[in-house]
Design a protein around this motif. Structure first.
Motif, PDB file in Angstrom:
ATOM      1  N   THR A 284       4.395  -1.657  -5.580  1.00  0.00           N
ATOM      2  CA  THR A 284       4.786  -2.931  -6.194  1.00  0.00           C
ATOM      3  C   THR A 284       3.780  -4.059  -5.933  1.00  0.00           C
ATOM      4  OG1 THR A 284       6.258  -3.241  -4.320  1.00  0.00           O
ATOM      5  CG2 THR A 284       7.266  -2.511  -6.356  1.00  0.00           C
ATOM      6  N   GLN A 285       3.253  -4.150  -4.724  1.00  0.00           N
ATOM      7  CA  GLN A 285       2.270  -5.210  -4.459  1.00  0.00           C
ATOM      8  C   GLN A 285       1.071  -5.050  -5.397  1.00  0.00           C
ATOM      9  OE1 GLN A 285       1.396  -7.965  -2.954  1.00  0.00           O
ATOM     10  NE2 GLN A 285      -0.818  -7.776  -3.150  1.00  0.00           N
ATOM     11  N   CYS A 286       0.613  -3.809  -5.526  1.00  0.00           N
ATOM     12  CA  CYS A 286      -0.604  -3.576  -6.289  1.00  0.00           C
ATOM     13  C   CYS A 286      -0.380  -3.640  -7.798  1.00  0.00           C
ATOM     14  CB  CYS A 286      -1.199  -2.222  -5.910  1.00  0.00           C
ATOM     15  SG  CYS A 286      -1.662  -2.174  -4.170  1.00  0.00           S
ATOM     16  N   SER A 287       0.781  -3.196  -8.247  1.00  0.00           N
ATOM     17  CA  SER A 287       0.962  -3.174  -9.694  1.00  0.00           C
ATOM     18  C   SER A 287       1.723  -4.381 -10.233  1.00  0.00           C
ATOM     19  CB  SER A 287       1.648  -1.885 -10.139  1.00  0.00           C
ATOM     20  OG  SER A 287       2.738  -1.610  -9.324  1.00  0.00           O
TER      21      SER A 287
ATOM     22  N   GLY B 251     -10.558   2.838  -2.710  1.00  0.00           N
ATOM     23  CA  GLY B 251     -11.433   1.941  -1.971  1.00  0.00           C
ATOM     24  C   GLY B 251     -10.737   0.856  -1.174  1.00  0.00           C
ATOM     25  N   CYS B 252      -9.699   0.266  -1.737  1.00  0.00           N
ATOM     26  CA  CYS B 252      -9.099  -0.920  -1.114  1.00  0.00           C
ATOM     27  C   CYS B 252      -8.449  -0.586   0.232  1.00  0.00           C
ATOM     28  CB  CYS B 252      -8.060  -1.532  -2.035  1.00  0.00           C
ATOM     29  SG  CYS B 252      -7.220  -2.946  -1.293  1.00  0.00           S
ATOM     30  N   PHE B 253      -8.827  -1.338   1.268  1.00  0.00           N
ATOM     31  CA  PHE B 253      -8.279  -1.051   2.599  1.00  0.00           C
ATOM     32  C   PHE B 253      -6.856  -1.572   2.781  1.00  0.00           C
ATOM     33  CE2 PHE B 253     -11.929  -3.996   2.662  1.00  0.00           C
ATOM     34  CZ  PHE B 253     -11.268  -5.211   2.738  1.00  0.00           C
ATOM     35  N   PHE B 254      -6.314  -2.236   1.754  1.00  0.00           N
ATOM     36  CA  PHE B 254      -4.925  -2.688   1.840  1.00  0.00           C
ATOM     37  C   PHE B 254      -3.986  -1.785   1.025  1.00  0.00           C
ATOM     38  CE2 PHE B 254      -6.994  -7.025   2.341  1.00  0.00           C
ATOM     39  CZ  PHE B 254      -6.753  -7.082   3.695  1.00  0.00           C
ATOM     40  N   GLY B 255      -4.528  -1.214  -0.049  1.00  0.00           N
ATOM     41  CA  GLY B 255      -3.692  -0.467  -0.994  1.00  0.00           C
ATOM     42  C   GLY B 255      -2.916   0.673  -0.358  1.00  0.00           C
ATOM     43  N   GLY B 256      -3.471   1.246   0.704  1.00  0.00           N
ATOM     44  CA  GLY B 256      -2.805   2.372   1.355  1.00  0.00           C
ATOM     45  C   GLY B 256      -1.472   1.995   1.979  1.00  0.00           C
TER      46      GLY B 256
ATOM     47  N   CYS C 215     -13.012 -11.016   2.080  1.00  0.00           N
ATOM     48  CA  CYS C 215     -12.388  -9.793   1.539  1.00  0.00           C
ATOM     49  C   CYS C 215     -12.390  -9.857   0.012  1.00  0.00           C
ATOM     50  CB  CYS C 215     -11.011  -9.614   2.163  1.00  0.00           C
ATOM     51  SG  CYS C 215      -9.629  -9.600   1.061  1.00  0.00           S
ATOM     52  N   HIS C 216     -12.354  -8.686  -0.604  1.00  0.00           N
ATOM     53  CA  HIS C 216     -12.491  -8.619  -2.067  1.00  0.00           C
ATOM     54  C   HIS C 216     -11.417  -9.398  -2.814  1.00  0.00           C
ATOM     55  CE1 HIS C 216      -9.928  -5.381  -0.647  1.00  0.00           C
ATOM     56  NE2 HIS C 216      -9.331  -5.401  -1.806  1.00  0.00           N
ATOM     57  N   LEU C 217     -10.250  -9.585  -2.195  1.00  0.00           N
ATOM     58  CA  LEU C 217      -9.165 -10.267  -2.909  1.00  0.00           C
ATOM     59  C   LEU C 217      -9.537 -11.700  -3.279  1.00  0.00           C
ATOM     60  CD1 LEU C 217      -5.960  -9.051  -1.009  1.00  0.00           C
ATOM     61  CD2 LEU C 217      -7.135  -7.999  -2.905  1.00  0.00           C
ATOM     62  N   VAL C 218     -10.541 -12.258  -2.603  1.00  0.00           N
ATOM     63  CA  VAL C 218     -10.969 -13.637  -2.883  1.00  0.00           C
ATOM     64  C   VAL C 218     -11.831 -13.708  -4.148  1.00  0.00           C
ATOM     65  CG1 VAL C 218     -11.876 -15.724  -1.774  1.00  0.00           C
ATOM     66  CG2 VAL C 218     -11.234 -13.794  -0.349  1.00  0.00           C
TER      67      VAL C 218
ATOM     68  N   PHE D  73       1.759  -7.648  -8.446  1.00  0.00           N
ATOM     69  CA  PHE D  73       1.429  -8.953  -7.866  1.00  0.00           C
ATOM     70  C   PHE D  73      -0.072  -9.206  -7.689  1.00  0.00           C
ATOM     71  CE2 PHE D  73       1.463 -12.225  -4.460  1.00  0.00           C
ATOM     72  CZ  PHE D  73       2.264 -13.160  -5.099  1.00  0.00           C
ATOM     73  N   CYS D  74      -0.806  -8.225  -7.188  1.00  0.00           N
ATOM     74  CA  CYS D  74      -2.190  -8.484  -6.752  1.00  0.00           C
ATOM     75  C   CYS D  74      -3.094  -8.976  -7.903  1.00  0.00           C
ATOM     76  CB  CYS D  74      -2.794  -7.220  -6.145  1.00  0.00           C
ATOM     77  SG  CYS D  74      -4.486  -7.479  -5.594  1.00  0.00           S
ATOM     78  N   PRO D  75      -3.636 -10.178  -7.789  1.00  0.00           N
ATOM     79  CA  PRO D  75      -4.494 -10.700  -8.858  1.00  0.00           C
ATOM     80  C   PRO D  75      -5.835  -9.982  -8.941  1.00  0.00           C
ATOM     81  CG  PRO D  75      -4.435 -12.237  -7.003  1.00  0.00           C
ATOM     82  CD  PRO D  75      -3.467 -11.141  -6.685  1.00  0.00           C
ATOM     83  N   PHE D  76      -6.332  -9.514  -7.800  1.00  0.00           N
ATOM     84  CA  PHE D  76      -7.601  -8.780  -7.823  1.00  0.00           C
ATOM     85  C   PHE D  76      -7.409  -7.476  -8.597  1.00  0.00           C
ATOM     86  CE2 PHE D  76     -10.555  -5.581  -6.412  1.00  0.00           C
ATOM     87  CZ  PHE D  76     -11.761  -6.247  -6.419  1.00  0.00           C
ATOM     88  N   GLY D  77      -6.281  -6.815  -8.321  1.00  0.00           N
ATOM     89  CA  GLY D  77      -5.983  -5.554  -8.997  1.00  0.00           C
ATOM     90  C   GLY D  77      -5.937  -5.750 -10.506  1.00  0.00           C
ATOM     91  N   ALA D  78      -5.298  -6.856 -10.933  1.00  0.00           N
ATOM     92  CA  ALA D  78      -5.206  -7.129 -12.372  1.00  0.00           C
ATOM     93  C   ALA D  78      -6.607  -7.274 -12.957  1.00  0.00           C
ATOM     94  CB  ALA D  78      -4.389  -8.396 -12.602  1.00  0.00           C
TER      95      ALA D  78
ATOM     96  N   GLY E 136     -14.209   1.693 -11.563  1.00  0.00           N
ATOM     97  CA  GLY E 136     -13.308   0.789 -12.282  1.00  0.00           C
ATOM     98  C   GLY E 136     -12.139   0.434 -11.390  1.00  0.00           C
ATOM     99  N   ARG E 137     -10.915   0.539 -11.934  1.00  0.00           N
ATOM    100  CA  ARG E 137      -9.775   0.225 -11.084  1.00  0.00           C
ATOM    101  C   ARG E 137      -9.432   1.370 -10.137  1.00  0.00           C
ATOM    102  NH1 ARG E 137      -3.842  -2.643 -11.777  1.00  0.00           N
ATOM    103  NH2 ARG E 137      -3.820  -3.168  -9.570  1.00  0.00           N
ATOM    104  N   GLY E 138     -10.221   2.434 -10.182  1.00  0.00           N
ATOM    105  CA  GLY E 138     -10.081   3.497  -9.187  1.00  0.00           C
ATOM    106  C   GLY E 138     -10.232   2.908  -7.784  1.00  0.00           C
TER     107      GLY E 138
HETATM  108  S1  SF4 Z   1      -4.023  -3.975  -6.338  1.00  0.00           S
HETATM  109 FE1  SF4 Z   1      -4.925  -5.369  -4.837  1.00  0.00          FE
HETATM  110  S2  SF4 Z   1      -4.070  -4.794  -2.847  1.00  0.00           S
HETATM  111 FE2  SF4 Z   1      -3.636  -3.148  -4.303  1.00  0.00          FE
HETATM  112  S3  SF4 Z   1      -5.264  -1.715  -4.046  1.00  0.00           S
HETATM  113 FE3  SF4 Z   1      -5.906  -3.050  -5.712  1.00  0.00          FE
HETATM  114  S4  SF4 Z   1      -7.032  -4.717  -4.719  1.00  0.00           S
HETATM  115 FE4  SF4 Z   1      -5.940  -3.642  -3.106  1.00  0.00          FE
END
Ligand code: SF4
Ligand code: SF4
Lengths: 152, 391
Positions: free
Chosen positions: B264-267, B168-173, B116-119, B269-274, B161-163
């Motif tokens: 909150t998870q996305c803004s 796109g992200c299947f977890f963000g929803g 998964c992309h988070l890796v 905590f998520c390192p991929f999001g950052a 980009g971060r769009g």
């Molecule tokens: S911040 Fe992380 S979990 Fe949230 S949408 Fe972006 S990649 Fe997915």
């Protein structure tokens, strides 16, 4: 200048739509290209490392991987060696193997696998052989990872 | 001080008549038909039904986006549906393949774990130094291979980009969904210093992954393992990991979004999001605030689910790098000051063209990427209703 920037901006924006389509239409192609051009593989810490030898036991075989000590730069002190027995359908109830992974003609450890009970016994004959890390039945056979530590 | 503004300024500008909306939506209808069907309309009646429902669902949402001039509510409908049906589809696959959600030692040793992309952030340094990927998956072929996910990530980064995090992200929803349940937030003020946390998490997981050659975020922290797959608890260490990621899921994906109305998870905590925020810099699209239109009502500051609009950023005319291009701020702006923008072009003028170009890239990405999963999820639900089992 402003006009040129504007044209470049809109062209770039349209190109983004093309990129989206190409990402999905060409996913197989780009994935294969990415893999072949970078030559990237799975880390030996997960794949078990390359196979360097095998012992043929007529009906089944013992597969020996290279010892894995790989670090980010250079080698680590702690590592493991992966051994497999396959195919699962031809394995006897008890397997006894002597493994020489250093290639010096001397056994580095002996391994006894009781396939019925799912139990392994390790007898180290080399101070770098520490313990059984993992012993798991997989669809092709059994896999063991033996913990190693470099001795200087 | 708040300035006066023309009523419905924004909506008048980007709202379209039904006829025009249909014309604007027509290319999307053709592209999604081509991409979702792969050139072949399913012959099996159930698959045809699911395909038709999914196709109409997406195209109706896109039509409404154009017709009403609103972005976020229709985007969120698709995005949240995707997240829910992704879980339905993924868990069904896991039960089908291995009889449970728990990841066995066997699958790890055979390198059959879906990537998964988070890796991705954790793999970059080890890949650069050792030419290997620190994950027990497959490079190509199989379900969710590493090369295929990297390709999608590169495509998403270049086009959105971060769009990615809103389209796109299947977890963000998931946290998006929970952040919408209450009408008003219970906790209004989040100290902006918390927005540095994902960067700290990113740094920690990237360095620890390089040091241990192991995807530390996946092993210890990823909250989404709770609803996808996790290692079977066979030791005290795995028990601690399980408690940790399940607690993070409850806190960051359910409770805090519910109470704060923020993702909150996305803004936070998520390192991929950052990391993905950095790709906002190499992207054609961004969000801009027109100072001539802004009446300083601060609705965008209050509404942004990712804390990307601050009073300073309003003054500067653009949100922070963490902006996920979700469209919430422009939907709540009473003066039409906030809008999607194409780099290199003036902030004012041609707003509809710029919005349309972004929506075409983003919505197309969402529809193509999620189309198959949504169809599979729907099929599983139909199977559950008709046979009592999803597999
Ligand atoms: S911040 Fe992380 S979990 Fe949230 S949408 Fe972006 S990649 Fe997915
Ligand atoms: S600034 Fe606007 S578009 Fe960006 S994340 Fe916040 S609400 Fe969404």
């Amino acid at each position: 200048m402003k006009r040129a920037l504007k044209i470049a901006g809109y062209t770039w924006a349209v190109a983004c739509i093309v990129v989206v389509l190409a990402t999905f239409v060409g996913n197989n192609y780009f994935s294969a290209k990415l893999a072949s051009s970078t030559g990237i593989t799975i880390s030996p810490w997960f794949s078990g490392g390359e196979i360097v030898g095998s012992i043929d036991h007529a009906t089944y075989k013992t597969v020996i991987h290279r010892p894995v000590f790989d670090g980010l730069i250079g080698e680590r002190k702690e590592g493991f060696i992966q051994i497999e027995w396959q195919p699962v359908t031809a394995l006897p109830l008890v397997i006894e193997d002597g493994i020489d992974f250093t290639g010096d003609g001397k056994e580095d450890f002996a391994f006894r696998l009781d396939t019925a009970a799912g139990r392994g016994t390790l007898t180290p004959r080399n101070p770098s052989v520490i313990a059984i890390q993992t012993l798991v039945k997989v669809n092709q056979g059994w896999v063991a990872r033996i913990q190693l530590r470099k001795v200087s | 001080m708040m300035k006066e503004h023309p009523p419905h300024a924004k909506t008048i500008e980007v709202r379209q008549s039904p006829g025009k909306s249909f014309l604007f939506a027509l290319p999307m209808m053709l592209l999604t038909l081509m991409m979702m069907s792969g050139g072949k309309i399913p012959a099996d009646p159930q698959r045809l039904f699911v395909f038709t429902v999914t196709y109409l669902f997406f195209n109706l949402l896109f039509f409404l986006m154009i017709h009403t001039g609103k972005t976020d509510r229709y985007r969120a409908t698709a995005f949240i549906t995707y997240a829910i049906l992704f879980i339905v589809s993924f868990i069904s696959h896991m039960f089908e393949a291995r009889g449970s959600m728990s990841l066995s030692q066997e699958k790890i040793l055979l390198c059959e774990v879906p990537f998964c992309h988070l890796v991705i952030p954790m793999t970059l340094i080890p890949a650069a130094f050792t030419k290997t990927i620190i994950f027990p998956g497959t490079i190509t072929g199989g379900y969710a291979s590493i090369a295929s996910m990297f390709t999608i990530w590169i495509g998403a980064s270049l086009s959105l980009g971060r769009g990615w995090c809103s389209w796109g992200c299947f977890f963000g929803g998931l946290d998006d969904a929970f952040s919408r349940i209450l009408k008003k937030p219970v906790f209004r003020n989040i100290n902006p210093r918390w927005t540095y946390l994902p960067w700290a998490v990113l740094l920690a997981v990237v360095l620890s992954a390089a040091a241990f050659l192991s995807p530390t975020y996946c092993t210890w922290l990823c909250p989404f393992k709770t609803v996808t797959e996790f290692e079977a608890v066979t030791s005290f260490k795995i028990l601690v990991q399980t408690i940790l990621f399940a607690s993070l899921f409850i806190a960051l994906v359910i409770v805090l979004p519910l109470l704060t109305k923020r993702r909150t998870q996305c803004s936070l905590f998520c390192p991929f999001g950052a990391m993905q925020g950095l790709t906002n810099r190499i992207n054609a699209f961004d969000v801009r605030i027109d100072p001539d239109r802004c009446i300083n009502c601060k609705r965008c500051v209050t509404a942004c689910p990712t804390l990307s609009v601050t009073e300073e950023s309003v003054r500067a005319g653009c949100p922070l790098i963490s902006c996920m291009k979700c469209g919430t701020c422009m939907d709540v702006c009473p003066s039409g000051a906030v809008a999607f923008h194409v780099r290199g072009t003036p902030v004012a003028g041609n707003r509809n063209i710029k919005r349309m170009l972004f929506l075409y890239a983003a919505f197309l990405f969402l529809a193509i990427f999620s189309g198959g999963t949504i169809q599979d999820g729907l099929s599983r639900i139909i199977r559950l209703i008709t046979t009592g089992s999803m597999i």
